[in-house]
Write an enzyme that holds these catalytic residues in place. Structure first.
Site, PDB file in Angstrom:
ATOM      1  CB  SER A 167      -0.934  -0.006   1.205  1.00  0.00           C
ATOM      2  OG  SER A 167      -0.373   0.754   2.258  1.00  0.00           O
ATOM      3  CE  LYS A 168      -2.199   5.875  -3.531  1.00  0.00           C
ATOM      4  NZ  LYS A 168      -2.585   6.580  -4.708  1.00  0.00           N
ATOM      5  NE  ARG A 169      -3.391   4.452   3.541  1.00  0.00           N
ATOM      6  CZ  ARG A 169      -3.987   4.516   2.354  1.00  0.00           C
ATOM      7  NH1 ARG A 169      -3.925   5.626   1.650  1.00  0.00           N
ATOM      8  NH2 ARG A 169      -4.631   3.478   1.855  1.00  0.00           N
TER       9      ARG A 169
END
Ligand code: GLU
Length: 468
Positions: A237-239
């Site tokens: 995930s991006k985060r």
């Protein structure tokens, strides 16, 4: 051009995800080994989340991994936002044919009714109301009874019970097409024969296949490829994770290494080794050989691939690849201090030690700095020892007298000085290394001294002696 037509259809909503890059590469390989076409379509219809710079970012990142307009099998980029009329026309066709109907229930009304009836999703309430188009009305697809079988080259035959698929929206109440519809209409009009995309889209496939059928076209060959997961086996995930391809590029990963590593996430090259050239992977890649389970995006393995690919470069190519870090704004020495011949002479000794291209500048920096940047902790440790002064003095004398300034004699001379002081080479060379490079670790010392030259080596050793 005849032959199968593949496509890659990213949405420009952020940096280019490594998972997207792998999907693009797999499509690219298939288009090549099947004599087909690779269509790039930018799905830019989500006005709130799209930004033009992300579109350019995708195009640049694809070019970096070798996918671009200079190849005859590349077609595009097309922009989904240019085809809104076709999307709406297809929706009207479905309505005229009786495959779709208007519905005036708001999401809040749907929710309220479900609460009362203990249900979930849209229950086809407006199916038989014969509502025409009008403000506040969405157009819904009339999901037929029965089941839908998606023939997927990776997942096999996946059967969906249509009873579990609600009458999904094709046009929003403002008349704008939904993603599902736009995506199919573009695929139809671009004569796409193979949809190879991320697994998260598998639940869309039965709905999209129904649209293909209703529009009177033969659905494509589907292939939903496994997701990438991190160390904790969670979807990247991006985060949480470093997912931007651009970031790896900027950190000094070689495109060849990145391409090789991404190709192996769920697929294994046919040869003896996973380290393989693009030409072989492109030739051998088959969806039938793709693994079903999630693929671990292993940063350590990627680093190892990068190191391997760096070692495979010729000296000149290595130098070329390192240039952004040698001459970039963060270079650890002034441009005027750089000497190409010295770098090329050192390259074979530092290439094996680099994990990223960015590493090289930091390994050879002392050669090009007017004064080496001294690591004070190393200085104290090495130069504080009793043997530092006699070793430096002895080495200065030996190196002044040395006839051939080359790595091997430099080593032998220092070995002799060490012996006279009761020291093995490892300990004996430490004061010389710190004097010349400022640190205790670095490239092979005698090769570095050979490259640095007698005058500068002796000047640095004398300066260190004076500081003792
Ligand atoms: N635009 C979609 C995405 O980026 C791709 C859909 C597809 O490949 O069909 O997830």
């Amino acid at each position: 051009m005849s032959g199968p037509r593949f496509r890659f259809a990213p949405s420009p909503t952020g940096f280019f995800h490594v998972g997207g890059a792998r999907t693009a590469l797999w499509n690219w390989a298939l288009a090549h080994n099947q004599g087909g076409t690779f269509v790039l379509r930018i799905e830019d219809t989500d006005e709130e989340r799209n930004r033009p710079e992300w579109t350019q970012g995708i195009i640049d990142a694809l070019a970096w991994i070798g996918i671009g307009a200079d190849d005859p099998c590349f077609e595009g980029p097309y922009f989904q936002s240019h085809y809104a009329e076709a999307h709406v026309a297809a929706a009207h066709q479905l309505y005229e044919q009786g495959n779709a109907y208007y519905c005036d229930m708001t999401p809040a009304e749907v929710e309220a009714r479900n609460k009362i009836e203990g249900n979930q999703g849209y229950q086809g309430w407006s199916r038989n109301l014969s509502l025409g188009p009008g403000p506040g009305r969405v157009l819904r697809f009339k999901v037929p009874a029965g089941s839908t079988t998606v023939h997927d080259l990776v997942r096999g035959e996946v059967v969906f019970d249509n009873a579990l698929i609600e009458d999904f929206v094709l046009l929003r109440s403002n008349g704008n097409p939904m993603f599902l519809l736009a995506n199919v209409v573009d695929d139809v009009n671009m004569r796409i024969s193979h949809v190879v995309r991320a697994e998260e889209h598998l639940p869309n496939a039965p709905k999209q296949q129904m649209i293909w059928d209703a529009l009177g076209h033969q659905p494509p060959v589907w292939a939903h490829v496994p997701v990438l997961v991190n160390e904790a086996r969670k979807k990247l995930s991006k985060r949480r994770d470093k997912v931007a391809l651009e970031q790896y590029r900027d950190e000094g990963y070689l495109p060849d290494a990145m391409v090789n590593y991404l190709m192996t996430l769920g697929w294994t090259p046919k040869g003896d080794s996973e380290i393989a050239p693009w030409s072989e992977m492109e030739r051998d890649f088959r969806l039938e050989d793709v693994n079903h389970s999630p693929a671990f995006f292993d940063l350590k393995k990627l680093a190892a691939f990068n190191g391997d690919h760096i070692r495979m470069l010729s000296t000149i190519d290595f130098y070329e690849a390192c240039k952004p870090w040698l001459f970039g704004p963060n270079a650890p020495f002034p441009r005027s201090g750089f000497d190409e011949a010295m770098f090329l002479a050192m390259a074979p000794h530092i290439q094996p030690r680099c994990v990223t291209l960015a590493d090289a500048a930091g390994v050879v920096d002392f050669l090009f700095q007017p004064e080496p940047v001294v690591d004070e902790a190393s200085w104290t440790k090495v130069m504080g020892a009793a043997e530092a002064a006699p070793m430096l003095a002895g080495a200065i004398a030996a190196y002044t007298a040395l006839t051939a300034w080359a790595a091997e004699p430099l080593k032998q001379a220092l070995e002799a000085v060490g012996e006279a002081n009761g020291l093995k080479l490892g300990k004996a060379q430490a004061p010389v290394r710190v004097a010349v490079t400022g640190r205790t670790v670095g490239p092979p010392l005698f090769e570095a001294l050979e490259v640095l030259g007698r005058d500068e080596t002796l000047r640095r050793m004398r300066a260190a002696e004076a500081r003792l």
